[in-house]
Write a protein that holds these residues in place. Structure first.
Motif, PDB file in Angstrom:
ATOM      1  N   THR A 334       0.838  -1.197   0.000  1.00  0.00           N
ATOM      2  CA  THR A 334       0.000   0.000   0.000  1.00  0.00           C
ATOM      3  C   THR A 334       0.869   1.242   0.000  1.00  0.00           C
ATOM      4  N   PRO A 335       0.755   2.090  -1.047  1.00  0.00           N
ATOM      5  CA  PRO A 335       1.615   3.276  -1.128  1.00  0.00           C
ATOM      6  C   PRO A 335       1.061   4.467  -0.366  1.00  0.00           C
ATOM      7  N   SER A 336       1.991   5.300   0.138  1.00  0.00           N
ATOM      8  CA  SER A 336       1.656   6.583   0.753  1.00  0.00           C
ATOM      9  C   SER A 336       2.596   7.611   0.149  1.00  0.00           C
ATOM     10  N   VAL A 337       2.052   8.590  -0.566  1.00  0.00           N
ATOM     11  CA  VAL A 337       2.864   9.517  -1.355  1.00  0.00           C
ATOM     12  C   VAL A 337       2.912  10.891  -0.699  1.00  0.00           C
ATOM     13  N   SER A 338       4.106  11.465  -0.662  1.00  0.00           N
ATOM     14  CA  SER A 338       4.281  12.840  -0.202  1.00  0.00           C
ATOM     15  C   SER A 338       5.295  13.504  -1.111  1.00  0.00           C
ATOM     16  N   ASP A 339       5.282  14.845  -1.128  1.00  0.00           N
ATOM     17  CA  ASP A 339       6.276  15.540  -1.931  1.00  0.00           C
ATOM     18  C   ASP A 339       6.870  16.679  -1.119  1.00  0.00           C
ATOM     19  N   GLY A 340       7.928  17.242  -1.639  1.00  0.00           N
ATOM     20  CA  GLY A 340       8.597  18.319  -0.922  1.00  0.00           C
ATOM     21  C   GLY A 340       9.679  18.936  -1.773  1.00  0.00           C
ATOM     22  N   VAL A 341      10.369  19.901  -1.184  1.00  0.00           N
ATOM     23  CA  VAL A 341      11.483  20.575  -1.833  1.00  0.00           C
ATOM     24  C   VAL A 341      12.665  20.543  -0.872  1.00  0.00           C
ATOM     25  N   SER A 342      13.819  20.099  -1.360  1.00  0.00           N
ATOM     26  CA  SER A 342      15.005  20.020  -0.519  1.00  0.00           C
ATOM     27  C   SER A 342      15.523  21.415  -0.209  1.00  0.00           C
ATOM     28  N   PRO A 343      16.353  21.569   0.842  1.00  0.00           N
ATOM     29  CA  PRO A 343      16.956  22.877   1.122  1.00  0.00           C
ATOM     30  C   PRO A 343      17.736  23.440  -0.056  1.00  0.00           C
ATOM     31  N   VAL A 362       9.257  -0.815   1.702  1.00  0.00           N
ATOM     32  CA  VAL A 362       9.887  -0.266   0.499  1.00  0.00           C
ATOM     33  C   VAL A 362       9.685   1.238   0.516  1.00  0.00           C
ATOM     34  N   GLU A 363      10.730   1.964   0.089  1.00  0.00           N
ATOM     35  CA  GLU A 363      10.651   3.422   0.043  1.00  0.00           C
ATOM     36  C   GLU A 363      11.274   3.922  -1.254  1.00  0.00           C
ATOM     37  N   SER A 364      10.652   4.935  -1.838  1.00  0.00           N
ATOM     38  CA  SER A 364      11.118   5.477  -3.116  1.00  0.00           C
ATOM     39  C   SER A 364      11.272   6.983  -3.017  1.00  0.00           C
ATOM     40  N   TRP A 365      12.395   7.497  -3.549  1.00  0.00           N
ATOM     41  CA  TRP A 365      12.628   8.929  -3.677  1.00  0.00           C
ATOM     42  C   TRP A 365      12.941   9.215  -5.142  1.00  0.00           C
ATOM     43  N   VAL A 366      12.066   9.941  -5.818  1.00  0.00           N
ATOM     44  CA  VAL A 366      12.306  10.378  -7.195  1.00  0.00           C
ATOM     45  C   VAL A 366      12.562  11.878  -7.145  1.00  0.00           C
ATOM     46  N   VAL A 367      13.747  12.286  -7.567  1.00  0.00           N
ATOM     47  CA  VAL A 367      14.190  13.673  -7.398  1.00  0.00           C
ATOM     48  C   VAL A 367      14.179  14.387  -8.742  1.00  0.00           C
ATOM     49  N   ARG A 368      13.384  15.426  -8.839  1.00  0.00           N
ATOM     50  CA  ARG A 368      13.296  16.211 -10.069  1.00  0.00           C
ATOM     51  C   ARG A 368      14.527  17.109 -10.205  1.00  0.00           C
ATOM     52  N   GLY A 369      15.074  17.167 -11.413  1.00  0.00           N
ATOM     53  CA  GLY A 369      16.245  18.000 -11.653  1.00  0.00           C
ATOM     54  C   GLY A 369      17.559  17.328 -11.314  1.00  0.00           C
ATOM     55  N   LEU A 370      17.517  16.100 -10.789  1.00  0.00           N
ATOM     56  CA  LEU A 370      18.743  15.372 -10.431  1.00  0.00           C
ATOM     57  C   LEU A 370      19.170  14.490 -11.587  1.00  0.00           C
ATOM     58  N   ASN A 371      20.435  14.591 -11.973  1.00  0.00           N
ATOM     59  CA  ASN A 371      20.994  13.727 -13.001  1.00  0.00           C
ATOM     60  C   ASN A 371      21.626  12.516 -12.320  1.00  0.00           C
ATOM     61  N   HIS A 372      22.687  11.995 -12.876  1.00  0.00           N
ATOM     62  CA  HIS A 372      23.298  10.763 -12.358  1.00  0.00           C
ATOM     63  C   HIS A 372      24.264  11.114 -11.240  1.00  0.00           C
ATOM     64  N   ALA A 373      23.735  11.342 -10.048  1.00  0.00           N
ATOM     65  CA  ALA A 373      24.549  11.825  -8.937  1.00  0.00           C
ATOM     66  C   ALA A 373      23.885  11.466  -7.612  1.00  0.00           C
ATOM     67  N   TRP A 374      24.724  11.323  -6.577  1.00  0.00           N
ATOM     68  CA  TRP A 374      24.228  11.017  -5.228  1.00  0.00           C
ATOM     69  C   TRP A 374      23.504  12.246  -4.682  1.00  0.00           C
ATOM     70  N   SER A 375      22.231  12.098  -4.401  1.00  0.00           N
ATOM     71  CA  SER A 375      21.406  13.214  -3.962  1.00  0.00           C
ATOM     72  C   SER A 375      21.836  13.725  -2.592  1.00  0.00           C
ATOM     73  N   GLY A 376      22.038  15.046  -2.503  1.00  0.00           N
ATOM     74  CA  GLY A 376      22.456  15.647  -1.247  1.00  0.00           C
ATOM     75  C   GLY A 376      23.879  15.335  -0.862  1.00  0.00           C
ATOM     76  N   GLY A 377      24.687  14.856  -1.814  1.00  0.00           N
ATOM     77  CA  GLY A 377      26.050  14.444  -1.517  1.00  0.00           C
ATOM     78  C   GLY A 377      27.008  15.595  -1.312  1.00  0.00           C
ATOM     79  N   ASP A 378      28.174  15.268  -0.773  1.00  0.00           N
ATOM     80  CA  ASP A 378      29.219  16.247  -0.513  1.00  0.00           C
ATOM     81  C   ASP A 378      30.038  16.466  -1.780  1.00  0.00           C
ATOM     82  N   PRO A 379      30.254  17.716  -2.191  1.00  0.00           N
ATOM     83  CA  PRO A 379      30.985  17.976  -3.438  1.00  0.00           C
ATOM     84  C   PRO A 379      32.449  17.580  -3.404  1.00  0.00           C
TER      85      PRO A 379
END
Length: 409
Positions: A334-343, A362-379
């Protein structure tokens, strides 16, 4: 007044990235970053390190005369602020300028600082980060192990599989997982792929001889996991595995092959287990998404799974993330969907899938505007985008909510 520790670490991360940009001849970007972090400059324009930055063709031309002196002065001020050694020699001007003759800022030559995926350990916390080797009948691999400074009885263990061209040190820096390990008291093991076993340091996730229980890299990673568990009295109910890209696909393979060893799996920008059987099918699957007929269904029990994927991923098609979820059994949950904007300004859709007992498995995060990169990662690490939601934090939170309740073999 002393800096807050988080602000200090952020400035150190900016400093590492500025050094990296300098080594690439991108002095204007490096100067902007230093000015913003040190002086609060409103004119600096820095978008954060992403996977695309590795192939960026920004020119160092057009930089005002004397900028290298300004940049060197900024580095000197940062060095004095943090009690570090000052730069030695002027910063070279232009993308093709020769490297400094001496060791450079903080003892690192910017031209060679990130060669072969090595990065300085500015984000490892207060624990120990040591090098080890493992071998069994399936083969051998080196690995790095982070042990937090705080004493935890029967600590959890997270196994992290890097992506292509990366190294354990690079992946540790980019994900910031060691800092979370220090805070939460778990161990982190980073197996390293060798250029001998793959020219680009990719895990061989698409090779049948490396996908299944008892075979190849799957057996090596499982054996390495068991060695760390034995040597550090790890809680056998709290062992997890995660990876990025090729490492994410390998993590899916290993978790499916050893559901009695891993309590949960994290797949970031990766692919479902068994979705390819050779190089040709791997390339097709990465570009277009998987063929349903090629997917191993996993059977019962399924491994709790957290999936993170960028909606703009041009390297591994987002359909692969959807297939990871199907393989984890979301069609019966049974899915429960929420959305948001990262800092950092990227929007995302988070979906949590619960079983009949209302337990999220099971948990899913689909990030808009993210290419092939670790989300929220350290540069300071490669293939990261710090604008996105914190994938490392999300994975750790998901992992720590799960304990192995399947029979061990």
């Amino acid at each position: 007044m002393a800096d807050h520790p988080n602000r200090t670490q952020a400035r150190l991360a900016d400093l590492v990235e500025a050094t990296k940009l300098t080594g690439a001849g991108r002095l204007q970007e490096a100067s902007d970053l230093i000015q913003r972090g040190l002086f609060g400059s409103q004119g600096a324009s820095h978008s954060g390190q992403t996977a695309d930055a590795a192939t960026s063709t920004h020119s160092a031309g057009g930089i005002a005369e004397g900028l290298h002196d300004q940049f060197r002065g900024a580095l000197d001020q940062v060095a004095r602020k943090f009690g570090l050694s000052s730069p030695s020699g002027a910063v070279a001007q232009g993308a093709n300028a020769p490297a400094p003759a001496t060791s450079g800022f903080m003892g690192f030559d910017p031209a060679t600082l990130f060669r072969d995926g090595n990065v300085p350990s500015l984000t490892t916390g207060e624990g120990t980060f040591t090098a080890h080797s493992f071998a069994n009948e399936a083969g051998a691999r080196d690995y790095r192990l982070y042990v937090p400074s705080r004493t935890v009885t029967h600590p959890p263990l997270v196994v992290m599989l890097h992506g292509c061209t990366q190294s354990p040190d690079d992946f540790a820096a980019g994900t910031g997982m060691n800092l979370l390990a220090e805070q939460e008291g778990f161990l982190v093991a980073y197996p390293g792929q060798s250029t001998r076993d793959h020219g680009q340091r990719c895990w061989n996730w698409y090779q049948p001889g490396d996908q299944a229980r008892g075979l190849g890299e799957a057996e090596i990673i499982a054996g390495l996991t068991r060695e760390v568990m034995q040597n550090h009295d790890v809680d056998p109910r709290r062992v997890y595995i995660a990876g990025l890209s090729a490492g994410g696909a390998a993590a899916a393979n290993v978790a499916l092959a050893y559901p009695d060893l891993y309590a949960a799996v994290g797949v970031h920008s990766g692919l479902a287990a068994g979705c390819a059987g050779d190089v040709s099918s791997a390339l097709t699957t990465m570009r277009l998404g998987p063929s349903g007929a090629a997917i191993l269904q996993g059977g019962t029990p399924r491994v709790p799974t957290i999936m993170v994927h960028g909606e703009n991923d041009s390297t591994v098609h987002p359909r692969n993330g959807e297939q990871v979820l199907l393989q984890a059994g979301v069609d019966a949950l049974t899915p429960s969907v929420s959305d948001g904007v990262s800092p950092g300004g990227l929007s995302y859709i988070r979906t949590r899938y619960a079983d009949e007992t209302d337990r999220v498995v099971v948990e899913s995060w689909v990030v808009r505007g993210l290419n092939h990169a670790w989300s929220g990662g350290d540069p300071s690490g490669s293939y990261t985008d710090r604008r996105g939601p914190d994938a490392s934090r999300a994975m750790v939170d998901f992992f720590m909510a799960h304990r192995l309740d399947r029979p061990r073999q």
